[in-house]
Design an enzyme around this catalytic site. Sequence first.
Site, PDB file in Angstrom:
ATOM      1  N   PHE A 146       6.544   2.269  -9.437  1.00 24.09           N
ATOM      2  CA  PHE A 146       6.279   0.839  -9.243  1.00 24.09           C
ATOM      3  C   PHE A 146       4.978   0.692  -8.480  1.00 24.09           C
ATOM      4  CE2 PHE A 146       6.100  -3.220  -7.203  1.00 24.09           C
ATOM      5  CZ  PHE A 146       6.397  -4.070  -8.254  1.00 24.09           C
ATOM      6  N   ASP A 233      -0.020   5.792  -3.227  1.00 26.66           N
ATOM      7  CA  ASP A 233       0.362   4.394  -3.085  1.00 26.66           C
ATOM      8  C   ASP A 233       1.389   4.307  -1.958  1.00 26.66           C
ATOM      9  OD1 ASP A 233       1.365   1.860  -3.128  1.00 26.66           O
ATOM     10  OD2 ASP A 233       1.619   1.748  -5.299  1.00 26.66           O
ATOM     11  N   LYS A 274       1.487  -4.682   2.094  1.00 24.54           N
ATOM     12  CA  LYS A 274       2.722  -5.083   2.785  1.00 24.54           C
ATOM     13  C   LYS A 274       2.605  -5.097   4.317  1.00 24.54           C
ATOM     14  CE  LYS A 274       5.752  -4.584  -1.073  1.00 24.54           C
ATOM     15  NZ  LYS A 274       5.856  -3.616  -2.150  1.00 24.54           N
TER      16      LYS A 274
HETATM   17  C1  LIG Z   1       5.139  -3.815  -3.475  1.00 22.80           C
HETATM   18  C2  LIG Z   1       4.404  -2.674  -4.020  1.00 22.80           C
HETATM   19  C3  LIG Z   1       3.205  -2.832  -4.722  1.00 22.80           C
HETATM   20  C4  LIG Z   1       2.655  -4.197  -5.112  1.00 22.80           C
HETATM   21  O1  LIG Z   1       2.381  -4.993  -4.026  1.00 22.80           O
HETATM   22  P1  LIG Z   1       2.221  -6.589  -4.243  1.00 22.80           P
HETATM   23  O2  LIG Z   1       1.717  -7.075  -2.925  1.00 22.80           O
HETATM   24  O3  LIG Z   1       3.573  -7.106  -4.593  1.00 22.80           O
HETATM   25  O4  LIG Z   1       1.254  -6.777  -5.351  1.00 22.80           O
HETATM   26  C5  LIG Z   1       2.536  -1.710  -5.136  1.00 22.80           C
HETATM   27  N1  LIG Z   1       3.012  -0.484  -4.888  1.00 22.80           N
HETATM   28  C6  LIG Z   1       4.165  -0.283  -4.217  1.00 22.80           C
HETATM   29  C7  LIG Z   1       4.634   1.100  -3.953  1.00 22.80           C
HETATM   30  C8  LIG Z   1       4.909  -1.368  -3.768  1.00 22.80           C
HETATM   31  O5  LIG Z   1       6.057  -1.186  -3.134  1.00 22.80           O
END
Ligand SMILES: *Cc1c(COP(=O)(O)O)cnc(C)c1O
Length: 425
Positions: A146, A233, A274
Site C-alpha cells: 500500500f 516507504d 502521516k
Molecule cells: C498512508 C500511506 C500512504 C499514503 O499516504 P496518504 O497521505 O494517504 O496519501 C503511503 N504509504 C503508506 C505505507 C501508507 O501507510
Amino acid sequence: MSVLEKTASQKAIDLENKHGAHNYHPLPVVLSKGEGVYVWDVEGKKYYDFLSAYSAVNQGHCHPKIVDAMTNQARTLSLTSRAFYNDMLGKYEKYASDYFNFDKLLPMNTGAEAVETALKICRKWAYEKKGIDVNEAEIIVCENNFHGRTTTIISFSNDPVARKHFGPFTKGFIKIEYDNIEALKEVLENNKNVAGFLVEPIQGEAGVYVPSENYLKEAKALCEKHNVLFIADEVQTGIARTGRLLATCGNCSCENKDCNGTPDVKPDVLILGKALSGGAYPVSAVLANNEIMSVIEPGTHGSTFGGNPIAAAVAMAALDVVSEEHLAENAYRLGNIFREELNRYIATTDTVTLVRGKGLLNAIVINDSEESDTAWNICLRLRDNGLLAKPTHGNIIRFAPPLVMTEAELRDCISIIIKTLKEFE
Ligand SMILES: *Cc1c(COP(=O)(O)O)cnc(C)c1O
C-alpha cells in the site's frame, strides 16, 4: 428520545452519505474532539483511539506544542509558494535532514505525493546517474503493497478494488512477493534496467505483516550490489511507531538502545508522511543524500503547498515531541506488553489466531474467513466498549494507539479488547 428524533451522530452520517462521495466505509462513530489518546463523539462519549488516523497521530490528538507551533505560524505567514523563499523552510529542511541523517529533504503534503516524488527521483537518477536507457527503467515493488491512491501508485497495487476501472496503468513496475529475498535476487540478476526497490518495512495496510528478521538488511545489500536504490516507504512505520525512530533504523537519533530484532538498514530514499505532522496538517517528505537528490532541478517537480511555513513549523514541533517524550522507547516498551498480554489471552481462545507487530503497530487475526464480518462486528463492539479500531482486511484488526499512551492506559485498553473478544467466544 423519540424514535423519530435523530441523534447528532446519525445526522452527521446522513450528511456525509448524502453530500460526500462514498470512497470510504467508516465505522459508525462521529468524532468531534480529541486530546492525547482520547477522542469524543458528538454525544460526548469518550473513546480510546486505537487507530491514530493510520499512525498520523503518533504524538496524540491536539498536542499542545504542535498546536501552538501551527497557530503561531498561521497568524504570521501561511503560504508563499516556492516562487519565493520563506524563513521557515530552510530551518525545517536542516532540522529534519539532521534528525534522520540525510543530506536533503524534498517537502510535499500527502503520503501518496511523497511516494510519487520518490518514484520520479528514482527514475531520473536511473537515467542520469546509473545510465539506464531512457524510458526503460523498472522499479521493483511488493505484492500486497500500500503506497497510496494516485493513478501511478494503484498501477502496481494488487488490490482489485483499488484498481478496477482506473486503467490504463503506468508501466515500469515489477511486482515480487514480499519477504522473499530469492524473488528479489532473481529480478535483480536478470534485469539490468532495475532502478529501485520500493518497500514498506512492515506492510501496514496489508495487515501488519512483519518481514523475517534479516529481510530488509539482505534486500538492501542486494540493492547495493546491483546499484539499485532502496526506497523505504515509512509513511506508516516511521517516526517511532514501531518502537524505533524508523523501522529501517540505519543510523537514527532514536534513544532506544534495546531495539534488537530489526536489522539496521539505511535506505537510499526515505519516504515520510502521516506522523511527520503529528496529524495536525498534511506534511510529507522525501529524504536522500546529495548524489541522489541532485537530479531534482528547478522546474522538474513541485507543489504549491509543499514546504509551506505552517507545514515546516508543525513538522519541527512534531519531531521535537517524538524525541522529547521518548515516543520510540515508549512504543517499544508498550508494544511488548501489548503482544505479551494478547498472546496470553490467545493461548486460551479459538476466537483469535495470532497477534503480530512491532512497537505499537500491531494486528490480531480473527479466526474466521476473510469474507466474514466478524472483525467488523468486533470493532463495533469495541466502539461500544470505548475503544476505536478498524479491520484492515477482512479478518485482521489493526491496533495502533497514539504513542503518548501510558502503561496504565494501555492495560486498560488491553482489558477492553480482551473483554470484547470474549463476547465473541
Ligand atoms: C498512508 C500511506 C500512504 C499514503 O499516504 P496518504 O497521505 O494517504 O496519501 C503511503 N504509504 C503508506 C505505507 C501508507 O501507510
